[in-house]
Design a protein around this motif. Structure first.
Motif, PDB file in Angstrom:
ATOM      1  N   GLU A  87     -62.271  63.157 -22.428  1.00 29.17           N
ATOM      2  CA  GLU A  87     -61.066  62.644 -23.064  1.00 29.17           C
ATOM      3  C   GLU A  87     -60.931  61.137 -22.831  1.00 29.17           C
ATOM      4  O   GLU A  87     -60.556  60.381 -23.738  1.00 29.17           O
ATOM      5  CB  GLU A  87     -59.848  63.382 -22.513  1.00 29.17           C
ATOM      6  CG  GLU A  87     -59.816  64.855 -22.905  1.00 29.17           C
ATOM      7  CD  GLU A  87     -58.717  65.633 -22.220  1.00 29.17           C
ATOM      8  OE1 GLU A  87     -58.188  66.570 -22.841  1.00 29.17           O
ATOM      9  OE2 GLU A  87     -58.386  65.309 -21.063  1.00 29.17           O
ATOM     10  N   SER A 119     -50.727  62.860 -30.375  1.00 26.84           N
ATOM     11  CA  SER A 119     -50.733  64.195 -30.967  1.00 26.84           C
ATOM     12  C   SER A 119     -51.841  65.069 -30.388  1.00 26.84           C
ATOM     13  O   SER A 119     -51.690  66.284 -30.262  1.00 26.84           O
ATOM     14  CB  SER A 119     -50.877  64.098 -32.490  1.00 26.84           C
ATOM     15  OG  SER A 119     -52.126  63.536 -32.843  1.00 26.84           O
ATOM     16  N   GLN A 120     -52.955  64.444 -29.992  1.00 21.93           N
ATOM     17  CA  GLN A 120     -54.083  65.201 -29.447  1.00 21.93           C
ATOM     18  C   GLN A 120     -53.906  65.535 -27.961  1.00 21.93           C
ATOM     19  O   GLN A 120     -54.392  66.558 -27.485  1.00 21.93           O
ATOM     20  CB  GLN A 120     -55.377  64.405 -29.615  1.00 21.93           C
ATOM     21  CG  GLN A 120     -55.839  64.276 -31.055  1.00 21.93           C
ATOM     22  CD  GLN A 120     -57.055  63.382 -31.182  1.00 21.93           C
ATOM     23  OE1 GLN A 120     -57.883  63.312 -30.275  1.00 21.93           O
ATOM     24  NE2 GLN A 120     -57.151  62.674 -32.292  1.00 21.93           N
ATOM     25  N   TYR A 121     -53.206  64.651 -27.235  1.00 26.06           N
ATOM     26  CA  TYR A 121     -53.078  64.825 -25.778  1.00 26.06           C
ATOM     27  C   TYR A 121     -51.604  64.805 -25.392  1.00 26.06           C
ATOM     28  O   TYR A 121     -51.059  63.765 -24.990  1.00 26.06           O
ATOM     29  CB  TYR A 121     -53.829  63.718 -25.043  1.00 26.06           C
ATOM     30  CG  TYR A 121     -55.275  63.571 -25.467  1.00 26.06           C
ATOM     31  CD1 TYR A 121     -56.233  64.506 -25.065  1.00 26.06           C
ATOM     32  CD2 TYR A 121     -55.689  62.508 -26.272  1.00 26.06           C
ATOM     33  CE1 TYR A 121     -57.560  64.382 -25.449  1.00 26.06           C
ATOM     34  CE2 TYR A 121     -57.009  62.382 -26.661  1.00 26.06           C
ATOM     35  CZ  TYR A 121     -57.937  63.320 -26.251  1.00 26.06           C
ATOM     36  OH  TYR A 121     -59.245  63.200 -26.644  1.00 26.06           O
ATOM     37  N   PRO A 122     -50.927  65.956 -25.505  1.00 29.30           N
ATOM     38  CA  PRO A 122     -49.488  66.024 -25.193  1.00 29.30           C
ATOM     39  C   PRO A 122     -49.153  65.563 -23.778  1.00 29.30           C
ATOM     40  O   PRO A 122     -48.044  65.082 -23.535  1.00 29.30           O
ATOM     41  CB  PRO A 122     -49.164  67.519 -25.376  1.00 29.30           C
ATOM     42  CG  PRO A 122     -50.221  68.029 -26.284  1.00 29.30           C
ATOM     43  CD  PRO A 122     -51.452  67.253 -25.964  1.00 29.30           C
ATOM     44  N   GLU A 178     -52.400  59.066 -33.002  1.00 35.89           N
ATOM     45  CA  GLU A 178     -53.362  60.178 -32.988  1.00 35.89           C
ATOM     46  C   GLU A 178     -53.589  60.682 -31.572  1.00 35.89           C
ATOM     47  O   GLU A 178     -53.690  61.895 -31.334  1.00 35.89           O
ATOM     48  CB  GLU A 178     -54.680  59.723 -33.615  1.00 35.89           C
ATOM     49  CG  GLU A 178     -54.602  59.538 -35.123  1.00 35.89           C
ATOM     50  CD  GLU A 178     -55.868  58.934 -35.707  1.00 35.89           C
ATOM     51  OE1 GLU A 178     -56.769  58.571 -34.915  1.00 35.89           O
ATOM     52  OE2 GLU A 178     -55.952  58.819 -36.947  1.00 35.89           O
ATOM     53  N   ILE A 179     -53.692  59.777 -30.615  1.00 34.64           N
ATOM     54  CA  ILE A 179     -53.902  60.161 -29.216  1.00 34.64           C
ATOM     55  C   ILE A 179     -52.717  60.978 -28.700  1.00 34.64           C
ATOM     56  O   ILE A 179     -52.885  61.994 -28.014  1.00 34.64           O
ATOM     57  CB  ILE A 179     -54.132  58.906 -28.344  1.00 34.64           C
ATOM     58  CG1 ILE A 179     -55.553  58.393 -28.563  1.00 34.64           C
ATOM     59  CG2 ILE A 179     -53.901  59.204 -26.861  1.00 34.64           C
ATOM     60  CD1 ILE A 179     -55.840  57.077 -27.896  1.00 34.64           C
ATOM     61  N   ALA A 202     -63.294  59.348 -25.135  1.00 34.28           N
ATOM     62  CA  ALA A 202     -62.814  59.303 -26.522  1.00 34.28           C
ATOM     63  C   ALA A 202     -61.767  58.208 -26.703  1.00 34.28           C
ATOM     64  O   ALA A 202     -61.785  57.454 -27.681  1.00 34.28           O
ATOM     65  CB  ALA A 202     -62.236  60.660 -26.919  1.00 34.28           C
ATOM     66  N   ILE A 203     -60.855  58.093 -25.732  1.00 33.78           N
ATOM     67  CA  ILE A 203     -59.796  57.091 -25.826  1.00 33.78           C
ATOM     68  C   ILE A 203     -60.360  55.684 -25.611  1.00 33.78           C
ATOM     69  O   ILE A 203     -59.997  54.732 -26.315  1.00 33.78           O
ATOM     70  CB  ILE A 203     -58.674  57.402 -24.812  1.00 33.78           C
ATOM     71  CG1 ILE A 203     -58.005  58.720 -25.189  1.00 33.78           C
ATOM     72  CG2 ILE A 203     -57.652  56.269 -24.776  1.00 33.78           C
ATOM     73  CD1 ILE A 203     -57.012  59.220 -24.174  1.00 33.78           C
ATOM     74  N   SER A 230     -54.265  54.706 -34.063  1.00 38.55           N
ATOM     75  CA  SER A 230     -55.026  55.354 -32.993  1.00 38.55           C
ATOM     76  C   SER A 230     -54.101  55.872 -31.907  1.00 38.55           C
ATOM     77  O   SER A 230     -54.290  56.972 -31.358  1.00 38.55           O
ATOM     78  CB  SER A 230     -56.033  54.378 -32.390  1.00 38.55           C
ATOM     79  OG  SER A 230     -56.936  53.921 -33.364  1.00 38.55           O
TER      80      SER A 230
END
Length: 227
Positions: free
Chosen positions: A24, A120-123, A117-118, A27-28, A114
């Motif tokens: 993770e 939403s992907q990583y609560p 999006e992050i 990716a970030i 970006s």
């Protein structure tokens, strides 16, 4: 520009991202950009359009607004590992404050698309951000109360105590504040004049509550600053 592996190492030490797995973080890191700023350089301006979220890698920044009298008032001082710019990026409104480099600093930048999006992907990041924003709101409330209810002496003392809470180093009974703030910075934080701050600091020194060297402020008796 920081290399990707180094950026992952930096992010792992930032509280906002500390609980993420290695993949993770990778990716970030791949969508982040680093940038250096000189002391007193303006990073974002109040009322600018918001496109970027920032994380402090090194150095210190001031969050400030202009008062109705046209004077600069420092709302907060942020340090390594802290972030800013999230409010305007989240709601799409213009910047609510300016941010100025208090000293030479390095920042990580993440653009709005970006960043959203992050979240939403990583609560977990969103939750951690809400916790930090709540802490800031409480700190702002304390600051507003101190400006409205305290004497000038009390306001300056409260600013010093806040600096100690934010980035002070406890050594025995003393608290060491690195990168000693200027009298002008303290005045902007306390909502008073530079001359008044100079008088209050002189009183605090005479009472042996605080002392200075060229680069540091040292609180000798933290408890007495509360009175």
């Amino acid at each position: 520009m920081a290399d990707l592996q180094n950026l992952e190492t930096i992010l792992a030490k930032v509280p906002l991202f500390a609980n993420l797995a290695v993949d993770e973080l990778q990716a970030i890191s791949s969508i982040m950009v680093t940038r250096k700023y000189k002391q007193e350089q303006i990073i974002v301006r109040e009322d600018d359009e918001a496109h970027t979220f920032f994380i402090i890698v090194s150095g210190t920044v001031h969050v400030a607004v202009l008062t109705s009298e046209g004077k600069q008032s420092i709302l907060a001082t942020l340090h390594k590992g802290e972030f800013f710019g999230e409010m305007a990026v989240l709601d799409g409104e213009r910047r609510s404050a300016s941010v100025i480099a208090a000293d030479e600093c390095t920042l990580i930048m993440l653009y709005r698309k970006s960043f959203m999006e992050i979240l939403s992907q990583y609560p977990r990041i969103a939750i951690q951000m809400l916790i930090e924003m709540s802490k800031r709101l409480r700190r702002s409330n304390r600051h507003i109360n101190s400006l409205s209810l305290m004497s000038v002496y009390g306001r300056v003392a409260e600013v010093i105590l806040q600096l100690a809470r934010d980035g002070g180093q406890k050594v025995g009974n003393m608290v060491i504040i690195e990168n000693r703030p200027t009298h002008q910075s303290l005045a902007e934080m306390a909502g008073t004049s530079r001359e008044t701050v100079s008088r209050v600091l002189s009183q605090l020194q005479k009472k042996r509550y605080i002392t200075f060297d060229r680069k540091k402020m040292v609180i000798l008796d933290e408890e007495k600053l509360y009175y």
